[in-house]
Design an enzyme around this catalytic site. Structure first.
Site, mmCIF file in Angstrom:
data_model
loop_
_atom_site.group_PDB
_atom_site.id
_atom_site.type_symbol
_atom_site.label_atom_id
_atom_site.label_comp_id
_atom_site.label_asym_id
_atom_site.label_seq_id
_atom_site.Cartn_x
_atom_site.Cartn_y
_atom_site.Cartn_z
ATOM 1 N N GLU A 52 1.153 -0.857 0.418
ATOM 2 C CA GLU A 52 -0.079 0.441 -0.075
ATOM 3 C C GLU A 52 0.948 1.184 -0.029
ATOM 4 O O GLU A 52 1.977 1.558 0.852
ATOM 5 C CB GLU A 52 -1.301 0.398 1.875
ATOM 6 N N CYS B 109 3.515 8.889 1.156
ATOM 7 C CA CYS B 109 3.675 7.233 2.469
ATOM 8 C C CYS B 109 3.988 6.093 1.580
ATOM 9 O O CYS B 109 3.244 5.315 1.304
ATOM 10 C CB CYS B 109 2.413 7.425 3.445
ATOM 11 N N CYS C 238 5.512 -7.128 7.608
ATOM 12 C CA CYS C 238 6.940 -6.381 8.078
ATOM 13 C C CYS C 238 6.856 -7.933 9.395
ATOM 14 O O CYS C 238 6.379 -8.581 9.653
ATOM 15 C CB CYS C 238 6.264 -5.701 8.618
ATOM 16 N N CYS D 97 4.518 -6.146 15.550
ATOM 17 C CA CYS D 97 3.340 -5.089 16.663
ATOM 18 C C CYS D 97 2.536 -4.796 16.533
ATOM 19 O O CYS D 97 1.673 -5.187 16.189
ATOM 20 C CB CYS D 97 3.653 -2.886 16.192
ATOM 21 N N CYS E 117 -0.369 -2.671 15.046
ATOM 22 C CA CYS E 117 -0.588 -2.714 13.427
ATOM 23 C C CYS E 117 -1.426 -3.685 12.398
ATOM 24 O O CYS E 117 -0.888 -4.794 12.405
ATOM 25 C CB CYS E 117 1.427 -2.136 13.311
ATOM 26 N N CYS F 164 -1.282 2.013 7.678
ATOM 27 C CA CYS F 164 -0.879 0.684 7.165
ATOM 28 C C CYS F 164 -1.021 -0.370 7.261
ATOM 29 O O CYS F 164 -1.515 -1.228 8.305
ATOM 30 C CB CYS F 164 0.755 1.238 7.689
#
Ligand code: SAH
Ligand code: SF4
Length: 379
Positions: free
Chosen positions: A101, A120, A127, A131, A134, A364
């Protein structure tokens, strides 16, 4: 370190190359090196997406480029604009089918400041840092993005604004904005985990012969990878640094950010202090406010105490969480006000990030998550 350009269907992605690397690639292919500047101009100043339009190149070279090279090959799977058209989000499919994205955020001119158009970008598909608040962190890690794949995200929105400049509604006198003014590496992924490709991207976008974006207009956001922060402080290209802090104690940070077990706060803060001593630049500390979790007055005092020693070199950006799961809630305006006032009491400068793009899943990883769930339910 030498960067290997990615090859898609045996083509070289020119967006992954710095100007000297493009020159070298042309010479190795038997072409004149001076063509590199012309091509760079087409790519980054004319924003041309197609070799056939590069009219000052000989026809044979254009044909050869079309056969051997590519310009950031990726497919836009969806594009969404928020109701006020200030936030635009795209879901991109990479050559191997991975989805990422990117978001464009438009800011009307404020006081003396001119309008801003900030992209952005994602630096990884998925990832590895997990976290808990997220959406990307909940997907796990797919792979690093190449420099070309990161640059292409910026060029997509640069072309869009060039074709249709944006004017803030309600501000008829303001000059339409037709170019990207800032980039932030705050999309999917951890930029400093993909260090070499990220630095390559920043150098490419900084090139005066190309996109020519100043280092002060670029921001790298990190979960807190201590050795990479140290390395960044030694780079000739001095971009802005943002640290995702999100908690002022190891105990709490370890609960929401597993990386804290590897790089606890003491080490992270020491690296930030070193960064400040070397660069004399301010560091932004991002603090996602999770109602009832890290936003209490007690935690505000602890955060103030933690950052007060950095004096004017620390700035806290309070970010009301964009709730991606039932576990977290956005605090109300009073809790945010109290939190910020306590930071001020400690002499810590801070601001609050205005929420935007809620109607298009702007945090995100949210759009990809939604897209994949929808597709899964269709099968
Ligand atoms: N991996 C890097 C950069 C990408 S995340 C990092 O963590 O810094 C960019 C920022 O968005 C980080 O500060 C991150 O903590 C924050 N973020 C992640 N999920 C969020 C959410 N649901 N709501 C608000 N901010 C979020
Ligand atoms: Fe990764 Fe950053 Fe999300 Fe943490 S906040 S999981 S580091 S993208």
């Amino acid at each position: 370190m030498a960067i290997t350009p990615i090859h898609t269907q045996n083509k070289t992605d020119l967006l992954a190359l710095t100007l000297p690397q493009l020159q070298q690639w042309l010479v190795e292919s038997g072409e004149a090196g001076f063509r590199a500047k012309q091509i760079y101009n087409w790519l980054y100043q004319q924003l041309t997406p197609d070799f056939s339009l590069m009219t000052n190149l000989p026809q044979v070279l254009r044909t050869q480029l079309a056969a051997e090279a590519s310009i950031g090959p990726m497919i836009v799977r969806s594009e969404m604009h928020s109701k006020d058209d200030r936030t635009r989000k795209i879901l991109l499919e990479l050559a191997d089918g991975k989805l990422i994205e990117s978001v464009l955020m438009l800011y009307p001119p404020l006081g003396e400041n001119s309008a801003r158009a900030t992209v952005c970008v994602s630096t990884q598909a998925g990832c590895a840092f997990g976290c808990t608040f997220c959406a990307t962190g909940q997907m796990g890690f797919d792979r690093h993005l190449s420099a070309g794949e990161i640059v292409a995200q910026v060029l997509y929105f640069a072309r869009e604004l060039r074709a249709t400049p944006w004017t803030a509604t309600g501000l008829p006198g303001s000059t339409p904005i037709d170019h990207i003014t800032n980039i932030v590496l705050m999309g999917m992924g951890e930029p400093l985990h993909n260090y070499a490709n990220v630095m390559q991207t920043l150098r490419i976008l900084n090139s005066p012969e190309g996109f020519n974006l100043g280092a002060r207009h670029m921001t790298v956001s990190t979960v807190g990878l201590v050795p990479a922060i140290r390395k960044l402080s030694q780079e000739p290209l001095q971009v802005n640094l943002a640290i995702s802090l999100h908690a002022p104690t190891d105990e709490l940070r370890g609960q929401t950010m597993p990386v804290n077990r590897k790089y606890p706060l003491r080490e992270l803060l020491a690296a930030c202090q070193e960064y400040i001593a070397t660069t004399r630049r301010q560091v932004t500390f991002e603090y996602v406010l999770l109602a009832g979790v890290n936003d209490t007055p007690g935690y505000a005092h602890l955060l103030g105490e933690l950052l007060a020693p950095l004096a004017q070199y620390a700035h806290v950006n309070c970010i009301p969480v964009n709730a991606t799961s039932a576990d977290y809630h956005t605090p109300g305006p009073e809790a945010i006000r109290t939190f910020r006032d306590i930071l001020f009491e400690h002499g810590v400068s801070n601001s609050v990030r205005a929420e935007r793009g809620d109607d298009i899943a702007a945090a995100c990883g949210q759009l990809r998550t939604r897209f994949e769930k929808r597709n899964a339910s269709k099968q």
